[in-house]
Write a protein that holds these residues in place. Structure first.
Motif, mmCIF file in Angstrom:
data_model
loop_
_atom_site.group_PDB
_atom_site.id
_atom_site.type_symbol
_atom_site.label_atom_id
_atom_site.label_comp_id
_atom_site.label_asym_id
_atom_site.label_seq_id
_atom_site.Cartn_x
_atom_site.Cartn_y
_atom_site.Cartn_z
ATOM 1 N N ALA A 277 0.823 -1.210 0.000
ATOM 2 C CA ALA A 277 0.000 0.000 0.000
ATOM 3 C C ALA A 277 0.853 1.255 0.000
ATOM 4 C CB ALA A 277 -0.923 -0.014 1.214
ATOM 5 N N GLU A 278 0.404 2.233 -0.779
ATOM 6 C CA GLU A 278 1.129 3.509 -0.826
ATOM 7 C C GLU A 278 0.516 4.548 0.102
ATOM 8 O OE1 GLU A 278 1.178 4.493 -4.947
ATOM 9 O OE2 GLU A 278 2.558 2.847 -5.438
ATOM 10 N N ARG A 279 -0.780 4.389 0.396
ATOM 11 C CA ARG A 279 -1.442 5.364 1.261
ATOM 12 C C ARG A 279 -2.268 4.629 2.334
ATOM 13 N NH1 ARG A 279 -2.904 6.462 -3.746
ATOM 14 N NH2 ARG A 279 -5.129 6.310 -3.323
ATOM 15 N N PRO A 280 -1.616 3.772 3.121
ATOM 16 C CA PRO A 280 -2.378 3.001 4.108
ATOM 17 C C PRO A 280 -2.664 3.800 5.382
ATOM 18 C CG PRO A 280 -0.068 2.428 4.241
ATOM 19 C CD PRO A 280 -0.177 3.464 3.146
ATOM 20 N N ILE A 281 -3.756 3.441 6.031
ATOM 21 C CA ILE A 281 -4.100 4.007 7.335
ATOM 22 C C ILE A 281 -4.570 2.855 8.223
ATOM 23 C CG2 ILE A 281 -5.856 5.397 8.563
ATOM 24 C CD1 ILE A 281 -3.767 7.168 7.322
ATOM 25 N N ILE A 282 -4.114 2.858 9.456
ATOM 26 C CA ILE A 282 -4.657 1.910 10.426
ATOM 27 C C ILE A 282 -5.843 2.567 11.113
ATOM 28 C CG2 ILE A 282 -4.242 0.676 12.592
ATOM 29 C CD1 ILE A 282 -1.332 0.303 11.710
ATOM 30 N N TYR A 283 -6.989 1.903 11.023
ATOM 31 C CA TYR A 283 -8.250 2.403 11.576
ATOM 32 C C TYR A 283 -8.531 1.562 12.821
ATOM 33 C CZ TYR A 283 -13.528 2.391 11.252
ATOM 34 O OH TYR A 283 -14.885 2.411 11.475
ATOM 35 N N ALA A 284 -8.176 2.127 13.988
ATOM 36 C CA ALA A 284 -8.202 1.354 15.239
ATOM 37 C C ALA A 284 -9.413 1.735 16.075
ATOM 38 C CB ALA A 284 -6.915 1.604 16.026
ATOM 39 N N GLY A 285 -10.188 0.746 16.467
ATOM 40 C CA GLY A 285 -11.411 1.000 17.224
ATOM 41 C C GLY A 285 -11.347 0.470 18.645
ATOM 42 N N GLY A 286 -12.508 0.420 19.270
ATOM 43 C CA GLY A 286 -12.596 0.008 20.666
ATOM 44 C C GLY A 286 -12.119 -1.415 20.921
ATOM 45 N N GLY A 287 -12.116 -2.243 19.877
ATOM 46 C CA GLY A 287 -11.653 -3.619 20.038
ATOM 47 C C GLY A 287 -10.214 -3.695 20.521
ATOM 48 N N ILE A 288 -9.407 -2.690 20.171
ATOM 49 C CA ILE A 288 -8.011 -2.655 20.623
ATOM 50 C C ILE A 288 -7.960 -2.664 22.156
ATOM 51 C CG2 ILE A 288 -5.920 -1.212 20.694
ATOM 52 C CD1 ILE A 288 -6.365 -2.484 17.957
ATOM 53 N N LEU A 289 -8.843 -1.863 22.770
ATOM 54 C CA LEU A 289 -8.858 -1.788 24.230
ATOM 55 C C LEU A 289 -9.431 -3.064 24.832
ATOM 56 C CD1 LEU A 289 -10.060 1.887 24.244
ATOM 57 C CD2 LEU A 289 -7.849 1.099 25.090
ATOM 58 N N LYS A 290 -10.506 -3.569 24.234
ATOM 59 C CA LYS A 290 -11.140 -4.793 24.758
ATOM 60 C C LYS A 290 -10.132 -5.936 24.760
ATOM 61 C CE LYS A 290 -15.199 -2.766 24.879
ATOM 62 N NZ LYS A 290 -15.358 -1.457 24.343
ATOM 63 N N ALA A 291 -9.281 -5.990 23.716
ATOM 64 C CA ALA A 291 -8.347 -7.115 23.563
ATOM 65 C C ALA A 291 -6.990 -6.825 24.207
ATOM 66 C CB ALA A 291 -8.182 -7.432 22.079
ATOM 67 N N ASN A 292 -6.863 -5.693 24.875
ATOM 68 C CA ASN A 292 -5.570 -5.289 25.448
ATOM 69 C C ASN A 292 -4.465 -5.375 24.407
ATOM 70 O OD1 ASN A 292 -6.612 -4.872 28.090
ATOM 71 N ND2 ASN A 292 -6.679 -7.093 28.346
ATOM 72 N N ALA A 293 -4.730 -4.769 23.239
ATOM 73 C CA ALA A 293 -3.835 -4.935 22.097
ATOM 74 C C ALA A 293 -2.943 -3.725 21.850
ATOM 75 C CB ALA A 293 -4.668 -5.239 20.840
ATOM 76 N N THR A 294 -2.888 -2.778 22.795
ATOM 77 C CA THR A 294 -2.158 -1.541 22.542
ATOM 78 C C THR A 294 -0.698 -1.792 22.170
ATOM 79 O OG1 THR A 294 -3.619 -0.263 23.949
ATOM 80 C CG2 THR A 294 -1.422 0.650 23.590
ATOM 81 N N ALA A 295 -0.028 -2.627 22.963
ATOM 82 C CA ALA A 295 1.402 -2.844 22.709
ATOM 83 C C ALA A 295 1.625 -3.468 21.330
ATOM 84 C CB ALA A 295 1.995 -3.739 23.796
ATOM 85 N N SER A 296 0.762 -4.421 20.953
ATOM 86 C CA SER A 296 0.900 -5.061 19.646
ATOM 87 C C SER A 296 0.631 -4.053 18.530
ATOM 88 C CB SER A 296 -0.087 -6.213 19.495
ATOM 89 O OG SER A 296 -0.097 -7.001 20.646
ATOM 90 N N LEU A 297 -0.354 -3.180 18.752
ATOM 91 C CA LEU A 297 -0.677 -2.184 17.724
ATOM 92 C C LEU A 297 0.484 -1.217 17.522
ATOM 93 C CD1 LEU A 297 -2.572 -0.738 15.769
ATOM 94 C CD2 LEU A 297 -3.643 0.397 17.726
ATOM 95 N N VAL A 298 1.098 -0.806 18.626
ATOM 96 C CA VAL A 298 2.250 0.092 18.513
ATOM 97 C C VAL A 298 3.359 -0.602 17.717
ATOM 98 C CG1 VAL A 298 4.093 1.247 19.821
ATOM 99 C CG2 VAL A 298 1.712 1.405 20.598
ATOM 100 N N GLU A 299 3.544 -1.888 17.993
ATOM 101 C CA GLU A 299 4.591 -2.631 17.287
ATOM 102 C C GLU A 299 4.300 -2.683 15.785
ATOM 103 O OE1 GLU A 299 5.110 -6.639 18.648
ATOM 104 O OE2 GLU A 299 7.064 -6.847 17.665
#
Lengths: 178, 579
Positions: free
Chosen positions: B207-229
């Protein structure tokens, strides 16, 4: 109705046999705006489960979304989509038809042609039972209209998947020949 | 061991590790309240059942553990329907227990009878009417399992009085605790499909113009550290939705902030222009997409969600992945590494420059005038943000103050932002803040509330004062139902219908004092910081500050309801955005 076939899909839904399950299924359809064309419920051979056969009007919502939302219900165990050409579908109809002495013979003849049976006879009417594919029932209903339908009740469709045509052994034999 | 149903219910909650519950007793639930006296579970007595539900939600969102509320039958059950629906929309795990009339009286229109399971069926993930005392431990076990696994959500257990009342022989049961749950129709998928994950990784690299669209599921799954990575590995910028704020730190240079109806220009427009939306635990809500047919027209979509029904509900994904978003991101990181990691990414210099340019040209704007003529709500929030610890938990109601809080706060930690996103429940703020503070007594908890919202559930400050739960409330008092006023100004030709509330009626500071809190009133910019500091120093009771803010202030940017995100309206001082 008969020529608009693709808008109807049959879902065979295995559910836990628990209080309120039908309400959960019907309520889901209502609140998500999905239309039910017909619905039949009965226990299965395993008393823990019931089978709900739902004919869905897929013009109201994509079938995939209907299935996914249904599957979210905790009591729904399994959903099988039965495409019309991959399923055996049957429906039962009871219909009371006017049968005056002058027309009774014609009605009985048509019942015989359709392989139905007369289950009750009154003084100027008969009640006919007919089981078969839904379009066969449609045709019979249409023919009876001319004589005068007094009352009519259909069960809605029930369905099971069609069986494999070839026996496994035969298939392996033909494999060897090839 | 023989117990009665009421004892079995409380013991089951103890077995589930419940430490706190929120509730209010009444006729049908009386037998369950008796064993609470002997239980280590802390019970917090609310002043209205709606408060109990929102407190359970606030507790759950602050801690990640299920919140528990218990109320009686009939009107108590109907009063808690709003929190159930709120929790259903925002996927918050709460377990609500309601009393019910005796099984023999069900269906007879008995006193305080209502069809609780019928009423709550559409707003719970599942509910149970228990008819035998012997079933209680099994049902409690199932209820907590359903609430906390898969896509989390609210559940309700309706308990008739005869199976809990020790005077009734039907309440006798032999105690047991089920080792596992037997729910043949409930098996959430948590592992993403490996082939889909590889396909997603390939799209990400290209992708040349990608965006990560992060929602409430990140918090529910305790995925912050993985998302940052993932973001740092790929260099892809992240937008965080209203429900996902704090799921990716605002302080990270890759964070673009909130998209949607009141999102900032860069977050909204980056999604519109992107060629790949990496959608992680988000659901294409109408407040994010605007007009769906005009949303991100050139973007391919990778959609990761634990709820299969979300995939394809609004936008058809090119790569659908059902699974726990944390586990899927971890697999995605591996898959991207296998393809070459950072070095395998397409050249995105032009895109990154474009994003930086948008950010520079279209920042959020607010200006606190020096002459002291008016107090701007944004200035209050910025001052509060700068005067509180980084891990402060911010809770809001619904309306303009909610949008400003989300826009102007800097969320650098997960579970520091609690609000009512999907249902938009006015009055959510105060009780949810109480629940959050109960769950995280070590944290400072500020409710940023509106004057309209505050009046809906303020009585729970009595609960907070009597239970020594020292939350702090900043009322952005603009004397109006401000968001409604904004719509009437912009879309109803300034015809203001039934939106004026008065700044002085009630007198908020006196009301706070009457409820056992400390009450302050702030009229000028100079008083903002000293009063906040005073509030921060009080830790033995709740504090309420009535900030008299400019009633004319509006929330910008704004995408008109049903409009395309291309038609974003910027603050009038900015001129038109254009692209």
């Amino acid at each position: 109705m008969a020529d608009a076939k693709p808008v109807h899909h049959t879902l065979s839904v295995l559910v836990e046999n628990k209080a309120g399950v039908l309400t959960r299924v019907a309520g889901l359809f209502a609140r998500r705006g999905f239309n039910i064309y017909s619905l039949a419920v009965a226990p299965t051979d395993d008393e823990r489960f019931s089978r709900i056969t739902i004919v869905v009007d897929v013009e109201s919502a994509p079938l995939e979304q209907v299935q996914k939302q249904l599957f979210k219900l905790i009591n729904v165990v399994k959903i099988t989509e039965l495409a019309p050409d991959e399923a055996v579908e049957r429906e039962l109809m009871l219909v009371t038809v006017s049968a005056e002495p002058g027309t009774r013979g014609q009605v009985i003849e048509l019942v015989q042609v359709f392989e139905g049976s007369i289950v009750d006879v009154g003084h100027d009417a008969v009640t006919v039972m007919l089981a078969g594919a839904s379009d066969k029932l449609d045709d019979f209903e249409e023919l009876m209209r001319a004589y005068g339908i007094v009352e009519l009740q259909r069960t809605g469709r029930v369905a099971l998947p069609k069986l494999e045509r070839q026996a496994p052994r035969l298939r392996s034999v033909s494999g060897k020949v090839g | 061991m023989e117990l009665n149903g009421g004892q079995a219910l409380i013991k089951s909650l103890e077995m589930e590790g419940v430490e706190v519950m929120f509730g209010l007793p009444g006729g049908a639930i009386l037998p369950v309240y008796d064993p609470i006296i002997d239980s280590p579970i802390r019970h917090i007595l609310v002043r209205h059942e709606q408060g109990a539900g929102h407190m359970a939600e606030g507790y759950a969102q602050a801690t990640g553990r299920p919140g528990v509320a218990m109320v009686t039958s009939g009107p108590a059950a109907t009063n808690i329907v709003t929190p159930l629906c709120d929790a259903y929309m925002d996927s918050v795990p709460i377990v609500v227990i309601t009393g019910q009339v005796g099984t023999a009286a069900i269906g007879t229109d008995a006193f305080q009878e209502c069809d609780t399971t019928g009423i709550t069926m559409p707003v719970t993930k599942h509910n149970w009417l228990v008819t035998e005392a012997q079933d209680i431990p099994r049902v409690v076990r199932e209820a907590f399992h359903v609430a906390t696994t898969g896509r989390p959500g609210p559940v309700l257990i309706d308990v008739p009085k005869d199976i809990t009342d020790p005077k009734n022989p039907r309440s006798a049961m032999e105690w047991y605790w089920p080792e596992s749950v037997d729910l043949p129709g409930y098996k959430p998928t948590v592992r993403g499909h490996p082939r889909m994950i590889r396909e997603a990784a390939r799209l990400i690299c290209q992708a040349e113009r990608p965006i990560i669209y992060a929602g409430g599921g990140i918090l529910k799954a305790n995925a912050t550290a993985s998302l940052v990575e993932l973001a740092e590995l790929t260099g892809i910028h992240v937008v965080t939705t209203l429900m996902g704020r704090g799921g990716f730190p605002d302080g990270n240079p890759l964070c673009l902030g909130m998209p949607g109806m009141h999102g900032n220009y860069t977050a909204v427009t980056s999604m519109q222009r992107s060629d790949l939306l990496v959608t992680l635990g988000a659901r294409f809500d109408d407040r994010v997409t605007g007009k769906v047919s005009a949303f991100a027209p050139d973007a391919k979509v990778i959609h990761v969600d634990i709820d299969p029904a979300e995939l394809g509900k609004v936008r058809r994904p090119d790569v659908p992945i059902v699974g726990d978003v944390r586990l899927v991101i971890e697999e995605l990181v591996k898959a991207v590494r296998e393809l070459g990691g950072r070095g395998a990414q397409a050249d995105r210099a032009a895109w990154d420059a474009q994003l930086a340019d948008w950010q520079r040209r279209h920042p959020l704007v607010d200006e606190q005038p020096d002459d002291g003529s008016v107090l701007k709500p944004q200035f209050v929030i910025e001052t509060l943000r700068d005067a509180t610890p980084d891990d402060t938990i911010v809770v809001s109601g619904v309306g303009q103050h909610q949008m400003w809080a989300s826009q102007y706060w800097r969320f650098d930690n997960p579970r520091t932002w609690i609000n009512s996103g999907g249902l938009g429940t006015m009055g959510f703020g105060v009780p949810a803040a109480v629940g959050a503070k109960v769950g995280r007594p070590d944290r400072m908890v500020w409710a940023i509330d509106g004057d309209g919202c505050f009046q809906m559930t303020a009585q729970e400050l009595v609960t907070a004062a009597s239970e020594r739960i020292p939350i702090k409330v900043a009322i952005l008092n603009n004397a109006y139902l401000g968001m409604v006023r904004q719509w009437q100004e912009l879309f109803y030709e300034e015809r203001y219908s039934e939106v004026y509330l008065s700044p002085d009626l009630p007198n908020y500071a006196m009301w706070a004092e009457a409820m056992g809190c400390e009450g302050f009133r702030v009229d000028t910019a100079d008083d903002v910081l000293p009063t906040i500091e005073k509030a921060n120093s009080i830790d033995d009771r709740p504090v309420v500050i009535d900030f008299r803010v400019d009633y004319k202030e509006k929330v910008y940017p704004m995408v008109p309801a049903g409009g395309s995100n291309d038609d974003i309206i910027l603050d009038p001082s900015m001129g038109q955005g254009g692209h």
